[in-house]
Design a protein around this motif. Structure first.
Motif, PDB file in Angstrom:
ATOM      1  N   ASN A  34       0.849  -1.194   0.000  1.00 28.63           N
ATOM      2  CA  ASN A  34       0.000   0.000   0.000  1.00 28.63           C
ATOM      3  C   ASN A  34       0.883   1.240   0.000  1.00 28.63           C
ATOM      4  O   ASN A  34       2.105   1.159   0.179  1.00 28.63           O
ATOM      5  CB  ASN A  34      -0.957   0.003   1.196  1.00 28.63           C
ATOM      6  CG  ASN A  34      -0.231  -0.090   2.523  1.00 28.63           C
ATOM      7  OD1 ASN A  34       0.526   0.817   2.891  1.00 28.63           O
ATOM      8  ND2 ASN A  34      -0.431  -1.190   3.244  1.00 28.63           N
ATOM      9  N   SER A  35       0.258   2.394  -0.180  1.00 28.85           N
ATOM     10  CA  SER A  35       1.004   3.634  -0.346  1.00 28.85           C
ATOM     11  C   SER A  35       1.738   4.054   0.921  1.00 28.85           C
ATOM     12  O   SER A  35       2.866   4.548   0.857  1.00 28.85           O
ATOM     13  CB  SER A  35       0.067   4.756  -0.804  1.00 28.85           C
ATOM     14  OG  SER A  35      -0.990   4.937   0.126  1.00 28.85           O
ATOM     15  N   ASN A  36       1.112   3.858   2.078  1.00 34.63           N
ATOM     16  CA  ASN A  36       1.764   4.259   3.326  1.00 34.63           C
ATOM     17  C   ASN A  36       3.059   3.487   3.555  1.00 34.63           C
ATOM     18  O   ASN A  36       4.088   4.063   3.928  1.00 34.63           O
ATOM     19  CB  ASN A  36       0.816   4.055   4.516  1.00 34.63           C
ATOM     20  CG  ASN A  36      -0.314   5.059   4.529  1.00 34.63           C
ATOM     21  OD1 ASN A  36      -0.179   6.158   4.009  1.00 34.63           O
ATOM     22  ND2 ASN A  36      -1.440   4.674   5.111  1.00 34.63           N
ATOM     23  N   ASP A  37       3.011   2.179   3.340  1.00 31.74           N
ATOM     24  CA  ASP A  37       4.218   1.373   3.490  1.00 31.74           C
ATOM     25  C   ASP A  37       5.264   1.753   2.444  1.00 31.74           C
ATOM     26  O   ASP A  37       6.462   1.757   2.719  1.00 31.74           O
ATOM     27  CB  ASP A  37       3.884  -0.120   3.364  1.00 31.74           C
ATOM     28  CG  ASP A  37       3.119  -0.647   4.575  1.00 31.74           C
ATOM     29  OD1 ASP A  37       3.093   0.046   5.611  1.00 31.74           O
ATOM     30  OD2 ASP A  37       2.533  -1.748   4.474  1.00 31.74           O
ATOM     31  N   LEU A  39       5.816   4.702   1.107  1.00 34.97           N
ATOM     32  CA  LEU A  39       6.491   5.940   1.491  1.00 34.97           C
ATOM     33  C   LEU A  39       7.523   5.690   2.585  1.00 34.97           C
ATOM     34  O   LEU A  39       8.585   6.321   2.609  1.00 34.97           O
ATOM     35  CB  LEU A  39       5.454   6.974   1.957  1.00 34.97           C
ATOM     36  CG  LEU A  39       4.529   7.518   0.861  1.00 34.97           C
ATOM     37  CD1 LEU A  39       3.425   8.374   1.467  1.00 34.97           C
ATOM     38  CD2 LEU A  39       5.325   8.332  -0.166  1.00 34.97           C
ATOM     39  N   GLN A  40       7.237   4.756   3.477  1.00 33.35           N
ATOM     40  CA  GLN A  40       8.201   4.414   4.521  1.00 33.35           C
ATOM     41  C   GLN A  40       9.429   3.718   3.938  1.00 33.35           C
ATOM     42  O   GLN A  40      10.552   3.944   4.379  1.00 33.35           O
ATOM     43  CB  GLN A  40       7.539   3.503   5.567  1.00 33.35           C
ATOM     44  CG  GLN A  40       6.502   4.200   6.431  1.00 33.35           C
ATOM     45  CD  GLN A  40       7.116   5.348   7.228  1.00 33.35           C
ATOM     46  OE1 GLN A  40       8.169   5.210   7.839  1.00 33.35           O
ATOM     47  NE2 GLN A  40       6.448   6.490   7.211  1.00 33.35           N
ATOM     48  N   GLY A  57      -7.066   3.006  -1.224  1.00 32.90           N
ATOM     49  CA  GLY A  57      -6.516   4.239  -0.659  1.00 32.90           C
ATOM     50  C   GLY A  57      -5.905   5.093  -1.752  1.00 32.90           C
ATOM     51  O   GLY A  57      -6.495   5.276  -2.818  1.00 32.90           O
ATOM     52  N   LEU A  63       0.387   8.471  -5.508  1.00 38.93           N
ATOM     53  CA  LEU A  63       1.583   8.051  -4.798  1.00 38.93           C
ATOM     54  C   LEU A  63       2.838   8.487  -5.540  1.00 38.93           C
ATOM     55  O   LEU A  63       3.815   8.927  -4.929  1.00 38.93           O
ATOM     56  CB  LEU A  63       1.583   6.531  -4.613  1.00 38.93           C
ATOM     57  CG  LEU A  63       2.817   5.925  -3.941  1.00 38.93           C
ATOM     58  CD1 LEU A  63       3.044   6.533  -2.565  1.00 38.93           C
ATOM     59  CD2 LEU A  63       2.668   4.411  -3.851  1.00 38.93           C
ATOM     60  N   GLU A  66       3.625  11.959  -4.698  1.00 35.06           N
ATOM     61  CA  GLU A  66       4.240  12.059  -3.370  1.00 35.06           C
ATOM     62  C   GLU A  66       5.708  11.655  -3.424  1.00 35.06           C
ATOM     63  O   GLU A  66       6.569  12.307  -2.831  1.00 35.06           O
ATOM     64  CB  GLU A  66       3.487  11.161  -2.387  1.00 35.06           C
ATOM     65  CG  GLU A  66       2.117  11.644  -2.010  1.00 35.06           C
ATOM     66  CD  GLU A  66       2.166  12.780  -0.996  1.00 35.06           C
ATOM     67  OE1 GLU A  66       3.067  12.787  -0.153  1.00 35.06           O
ATOM     68  OE2 GLU A  66       1.302  13.665  -1.074  1.00 35.06           O
TER      69      GLU A  66
END
Length: 226
Positions: A34-37, A39-40, A57, A63, A66
């Motif tokens: 997913n996008s949150n992971d 970015l990390q 999401g 993404l 970002e």
């Protein structure tokens, strides 16, 4: 050609398929569903990103935008969306290539190789980025990113920061900093260095309050903490 590849796709079977195939070619593969992971995982500094478009999401297009705030490595979209407008959008938001699903594994490997070879040629000529703790310092663009967020510095502030960061753990006097940034013929005094350091610390502290980047060595000068 070795390199680190980040795969971002919510379909775990496809991720596993690509991961195994690319590791067979000698690449180091990291992945996110997913996008949150994703970015990390940028902190691991991938050399190339394979990015799906349709994810729950934040979709791949958003993404990519970002990611482009702080990362310049090649991005290859791999998507079931095959309309011309989707391919154009992928390139416009910062992608470097667009491959439709289902795709040929041989074609994917060839395009990865071509993009990494191009990056290698560019970086062989000059390398412009310093990666220090949570910072990315782009010495060519005069840009600084902290945890993927851009920090705005004036030209003088940036030059002081770059001068210190490129000499980790070395104590530099105010006179050395002033002469390097303003030049030997400048008409002024070293008190301006102190004021600029205060502003730099304040900006870094706002974005990364738990990390010390610049230390004061009393009676001597300043030191960049590695």
């Amino acid at each position: 050609m070795n390199g680190k590849i980040l795969i971002v796709d919510d379909e775990k079977d496809i991720v596993a398929f690509m991961k195994d195939a690319l590791e067979d070619e000698g690449y180091t593969v990291i992945y996110a569903y997913n996008s949150n992971d994703a970015l990390q995982r940028l902190k691991e500094e991938p050399d190339l990103i394979i990015l799906d478009v349709m994810m729950p999401g934040m979709d791949g297009f958003a993404l990519c935008g970002e990611i482009r705030e702080s990362v310049s490595c090649p991005i290859i979209f791999v998507s079931a969306k095959s309309a011309e407008q989707d391919r154009i959008k992928g390139l416009m938001v910062g992608g470097d290539d667009y491959i439709e699903k289902p795709f040929s594994l041989k074609e994917l490997k060839t395009r990865i190789y071509a993009h990494l070879r191009r990056e290698q040629r560019i970086h062989h000529k000059t390398y412009h980025r310093l990666h220090i703790k949570n910072l990315v310092i782009d010495t060519a663009a005069y840009e600084v990113f902290c945890n993927s967020k851009k920090i705005m510095f004036t030209q003088r502030e940036f030059e002081i920061l770059q001068y210190l960061a490129s000499r980790p753990n070395q104590v530099l006097s105010k006179e050395q900093i002033y002469d390097h940034v303003w030049g030997l013929e400048a008409m002024g005094d070293t008190s301006t260095v102190t004021e600029h350091i205060k502003k730099i610390r304040a900006k870094l502290g706002k974005h990364d309050p738990d990390t010390t980047y610049i230390s004061t060595v009393w009676g001597v000068g300043y030191k960049w903490e590695s």
